[in-house]
Design a protein around this motif. Structure first.
Motif, mmCIF file in Angstrom:
data_model
loop_
_atom_site.group_PDB
_atom_site.id
_atom_site.type_symbol
_atom_site.label_atom_id
_atom_site.label_comp_id
_atom_site.label_asym_id
_atom_site.label_seq_id
_atom_site.Cartn_x
_atom_site.Cartn_y
_atom_site.Cartn_z
ATOM 1 N N SER A 86 9.875 10.400 10.360
ATOM 2 C CA SER A 86 8.673 11.164 10.051
ATOM 3 C C SER A 86 7.747 10.266 9.233
ATOM 4 C CB SER A 86 9.040 12.404 9.240
ATOM 5 O OG SER A 86 7.889 13.184 8.995
ATOM 6 N N LEU A 87 6.463 10.422 9.415
ATOM 7 C CA LEU A 87 5.514 9.582 8.682
ATOM 8 C C LEU A 87 4.525 10.464 7.926
ATOM 9 C CD1 LEU A 87 4.814 6.972 11.531
ATOM 10 C CD2 LEU A 87 6.453 6.761 9.653
ATOM 11 N N GLY A 88 4.835 10.711 6.675
ATOM 12 C CA GLY A 88 3.920 11.463 5.813
ATOM 13 C C GLY A 88 2.890 10.490 5.259
ATOM 14 N N GLU A 89 1.664 10.706 5.629
ATOM 15 C CA GLU A 89 0.616 9.702 5.446
ATOM 16 C C GLU A 89 0.564 9.081 4.046
ATOM 17 O OE1 GLU A 89 -1.000 8.310 7.719
ATOM 18 O OE2 GLU A 89 -2.426 7.191 6.515
ATOM 19 N N VAL A 90 0.642 9.923 3.037
ATOM 20 C CA VAL A 90 0.405 9.409 1.677
ATOM 21 C C VAL A 90 1.699 9.034 0.952
ATOM 22 C CG1 VAL A 90 -1.747 10.696 1.447
ATOM 23 C CG2 VAL A 90 0.397 11.723 0.673
ATOM 24 N N PHE A 91 2.816 9.109 1.662
ATOM 25 C CA PHE A 91 4.096 8.824 1.007
ATOM 26 C C PHE A 91 4.672 7.472 1.403
ATOM 27 C CE2 PHE A 91 3.665 13.411 0.932
ATOM 28 C CZ PHE A 91 4.003 13.712 -0.372
ATOM 29 N N LEU A 92 3.949 6.720 2.231
ATOM 30 C CA LEU A 92 4.524 5.490 2.774
ATOM 31 C C LEU A 92 3.832 4.249 2.237
ATOM 32 C CD1 LEU A 92 4.861 7.051 6.241
ATOM 33 C CD2 LEU A 92 6.765 5.905 5.123
ATOM 34 N N SER A 93 4.621 3.231 1.971
ATOM 35 C CA SER A 93 4.102 1.974 1.470
ATOM 36 C C SER A 93 4.581 0.832 2.365
ATOM 37 C CB SER A 93 4.601 1.753 0.040
ATOM 38 O OG SER A 93 4.180 0.496 -0.429
ATOM 39 N N PRO A 94 3.773 -0.156 2.733
ATOM 40 C CA PRO A 94 2.385 -0.296 2.303
ATOM 41 C C PRO A 94 1.440 0.693 2.982
ATOM 42 C CG PRO A 94 2.942 -2.035 3.853
ATOM 43 C CD PRO A 94 4.203 -1.291 3.587
ATOM 44 N N THR A 95 1.757 1.157 4.171
ATOM 45 C CA THR A 95 0.934 2.137 4.871
ATOM 46 C C THR A 95 1.730 2.693 6.040
ATOM 47 O OG1 THR A 95 -0.927 2.382 6.409
ATOM 48 C CG2 THR A 95 -0.157 0.167 6.066
ATOM 49 N N SER A 96 1.447 3.937 6.400
ATOM 50 C CA SER A 96 2.151 4.558 7.524
ATOM 51 C C SER A 96 1.968 3.770 8.816
ATOM 52 C CB SER A 96 1.664 5.991 7.713
ATOM 53 O OG SER A 96 0.295 5.987 8.059
ATOM 54 N N MET A 97 0.849 3.040 8.906
ATOM 55 C CA MET A 97 0.553 2.309 10.144
ATOM 56 C C MET A 97 1.662 1.313 10.472
ATOM 57 S SD MET A 97 -1.611 2.162 12.546
ATOM 58 C CE MET A 97 -1.896 1.067 13.921
ATOM 59 N N MET A 98 2.276 0.760 9.435
ATOM 60 C CA MET A 98 3.332 -0.221 9.681
ATOM 61 C C MET A 98 4.501 0.419 10.434
ATOM 62 S SD MET A 98 5.023 -2.894 7.114
ATOM 63 C CE MET A 98 6.537 -3.741 7.499
ATOM 64 N N PHE A 99 4.680 1.727 10.253
ATOM 65 C CA PHE A 99 5.879 2.376 10.789
ATOM 66 C C PHE A 99 5.619 3.216 12.040
ATOM 67 C CE2 PHE A 99 6.234 1.677 6.231
ATOM 68 C CZ PHE A 99 7.293 0.774 6.239
ATOM 69 N N ARG A 100 4.357 3.253 12.496
ATOM 70 C CA ARG A 100 4.061 4.031 13.712
ATOM 71 C C ARG A 100 4.880 3.520 14.890
ATOM 72 N NH1 ARG A 100 -1.171 2.741 17.016
ATOM 73 N NH2 ARG A 100 0.259 1.010 17.361
#
Ligand code: FES
Length: 567
Positions: A86-100
């Motif tokens: 799951s990718l909760g936008e504001v909970f991911l570092s450095p950014t959710s985009m890395m994990f899409r």
């Protein structure tokens, strides 16, 4: 047994060297969960569940899954949910985009590896829907997208508030000294107050609309608020439809085609959608061997008006769009521009869908094609010596007074440099300068964060400056606004011309001519290039290394090279 082995719980048997034993063992273990033989003989509908304690937008998924299961069971199928990334936008570092892309691999492989005849993709927060559609397109099993639905706006001290355009508006006021710390604390608790995705036409709402426009979600489902009973009914209908798809397969490869992708681009432009959606739609299309050409985007943009009056560019919220007729109202207006023969997961064409729907529309929210909010689409691609492979500007969210001009570059070499210096009272900057951020693209080590919305330097913000030309290889939140040039390609970290810009260089932007030019001689650029070194090395291990080795530039959707379909 041979026929049975091709469907339901009997698909894709675990290999013990004896298929009959494998099936016997699987049914035995399935029965340990209390299923009867009759249930285990039904078509199986997998439910890809992206609920997580780190994802506020998906907090109502247990209720949606209950409704989905009701629909599957009622139509004669067996629903089996399974967890994914799951990718909760504001909970991911450095950014959710890395994990899409990681999520897309998870979705693809779990659809393929587990025994199901169709799958419901349950997602919503920004990167989850693209990841699910990318994975499903690659797995090419019948799939239906069900989105979380948008949050409701709240009423706060006489004002309607909704994430996240208002988040940014109040933060900008706070930075400018017009909202106190105590007030911003109160506002913090009132911006996002229900389940669901951001309440405006940000990335999540744009991707929900694109899923429906592509034909991958049931008609009328994109805009239903997360907490509305209609969303539960949509879940039930989605479950029932998935059973039909299990029995009479209609695959993503039949739905995601060059024509449906073009329809989705038209919708993206007409709704004034998020810049991120260009990247995501390119990646989804790439999984179906469909190429999204940024020059074609410009042609479509010139002939697709903006029809929807939603924040961040307009005044309303997604729940208002639903009340105004939903995406169907937008599609009906766009009808002369759309490919109506595209198939949808509903089993009918887009044209048939539009014939069947009631014509209700609230003109306050959805404008007619003949009287649009703007005659041209919300997004435009720029090309030139600063962006040979393209850059994106959301012109509907930008100040037209800044569209045709030349400016002096004020360069920040990284996000850390930006954070350290942008508010420095000694920063040499005026409102007429162009703020340039380098090394925030896909391979920068920051994984292309939503940092393109560079803050107006504090001393200018306090003096009342609200917008400036800002240029970077980063992305921007779909809920943000301003004259912001994004996705510059090739990016700085890959040695693109953006890496060579120095303080004081002149840059020319012309939205009319679709140009972005760095006004520095070729000889000087060659000199700078020979001294250039990549800003980061290769990560030592793990997913970060896989990402860095394989991520593509923005014009290829930032997908991994080995995941795109090439034939
Ligand atoms: Fe999930 Fe905005 S934080 S959609």
């Amino acid at each position: 047994m041979a026929d049975k082995a091709k469907r339901g719980i009997s698909r894709g048997l675990t290999n013990y060297g004896d298929p009959a034993f494998s099936l016997y063992l699987r049914r035995s273990f399935a029965k340990s969960m209390g299923y009867s033989s009759e249930m285990l003989d039904r078509p199986v509908v997998g439910i890809a569940d992206s609920k997580s304690g780190f994802n506020n937008c998906h907090r109502h998924f247990p209720e949606l899954i209950e409704a989905l299961k009701r629909g599957v069971l009622g139509a004669g199928g067996l629903p089996l949910e399974f967890p994914t990334v799951s990718l909760g936008e504001v909970f991911l570092s450095p950014t959710s985009m890395m994990f899409r892309n990681l999520m897309s691999i998870d979705v693809e492989e779990m659809i393929r590896a587990q025994p199901m005849d169709a799958v419901v993709l349950l997602g919503g927060c920004d990167k989850t829907v693209p990841a699910q559609l990318m994975g499903a397109a690659s797995a090419d099993l019948p799939a239906v997208q069900l989105v979380a639905g948008p949050m409701m706006p709240t009423s706060f001290q006489g004002e309607r508030l909704g994430a996240c355009t208002d988040c940014r508006r109040f933060w900008a006021l706070h930075r400018a000294g017009k909202v106190s710390s105590a007030e911003i604390d109160t506002i913090e608790g009132n911006l996002a107050t229900t389940a669901g995705t951001c309440a405006v036409m940000g990335t999540a709402s744009t991707m929900a609309s694109i899923a429906e426009a592509l034909g991958m979600a049931l008609p009328g489902t994109a805009a239903i608020p997360a907490v509305h009973a209609d969303r539960l009914r949509a879940a039930e209908a989605t479950g029932a439809r998935a059973v039909e798809l299990a029995k009479n397969p209609l695959r993503p490869s039949q739905i995601i085609t060059a024509k449906s992708v073009e329809n989705a681009l038209r919708v993206l432009l007409a709704i004034g959608g998020s810049t991120n959606a260009i990247i995501h739609l390119t990646a989804i299309a790439g999984r179906a061997a469909v190429h999204v050409d940024l020059r074609r985007l410009n042609e479509l943009s010139d002939s697709t008006p903006v029809l929807v009056d939603l924040k961040p560019t307009g005044q309303y919220y997604m729940s208002d769009l639903y009340a105004a007729g939903g995406l169907g109202a937008v599609l009906r207006e766009l009808k002369p521009l759309l490919h109506l023969d595209c198939l949808t997961v509903a089993g009918i064409t887009l044209g048939e869908r539009l014939e069947r729907e009631p014509p209700w529309v609230d003109r306050a929210v959805v404008k007619p094609l003949s009287e649009p909010l703007s005659k041209m689409g919300g997004l435009v691609a720029l090309f030139g010596s600063l962006a040979p492979n393209g850059a994106i500007l959301k012109r509907s969210a930008a100040d037209p007074q800044l569209f045709e001009r030349e400016g002096r570059a004020v360069v920040f070499t990284s996000l850390d440099d930006l954070a350290a210096r942008v508010d420095d009272p000694a920063l040499d900057v005026t409102a007429d300068d162009f703020l340039v951020l380098q090394n925030a693209g896909p391979k920068s080590g920051y994984a292309m964060p939503e940092a393109g919305y560079l803050p107006i330097p504090a001393k200018l913000a306090r003096a009342g400056v609200k917008d400036m030309v800002r240029i970077s290889d980063a992305r921007m939140s779909g809920t943000a606004y301003g004259t912001i040039v994004l996705h510059v390609s090739p990016e700085a970290a890959a040695g693109g011309p953006l890496a060579l810009v120095k303080n004081g260089d002149r840059i020319r932007i012309s939205v009319q001519r679709r140009q972005l030019e760095l006004l520095v001689s070729a000889e000087e650029l060659a000199r700078r290039k020979s001294a250039w070194r990549p800003p980061v090395g290769m990560p030592a291990r793990g997913y970060a290394q896989l990402y860095m080795q394989h991520v593509l530039q923005a014009e290829h959707g930032c997908d991994f090279d080995f995941l795109r379909k090439t034939d």
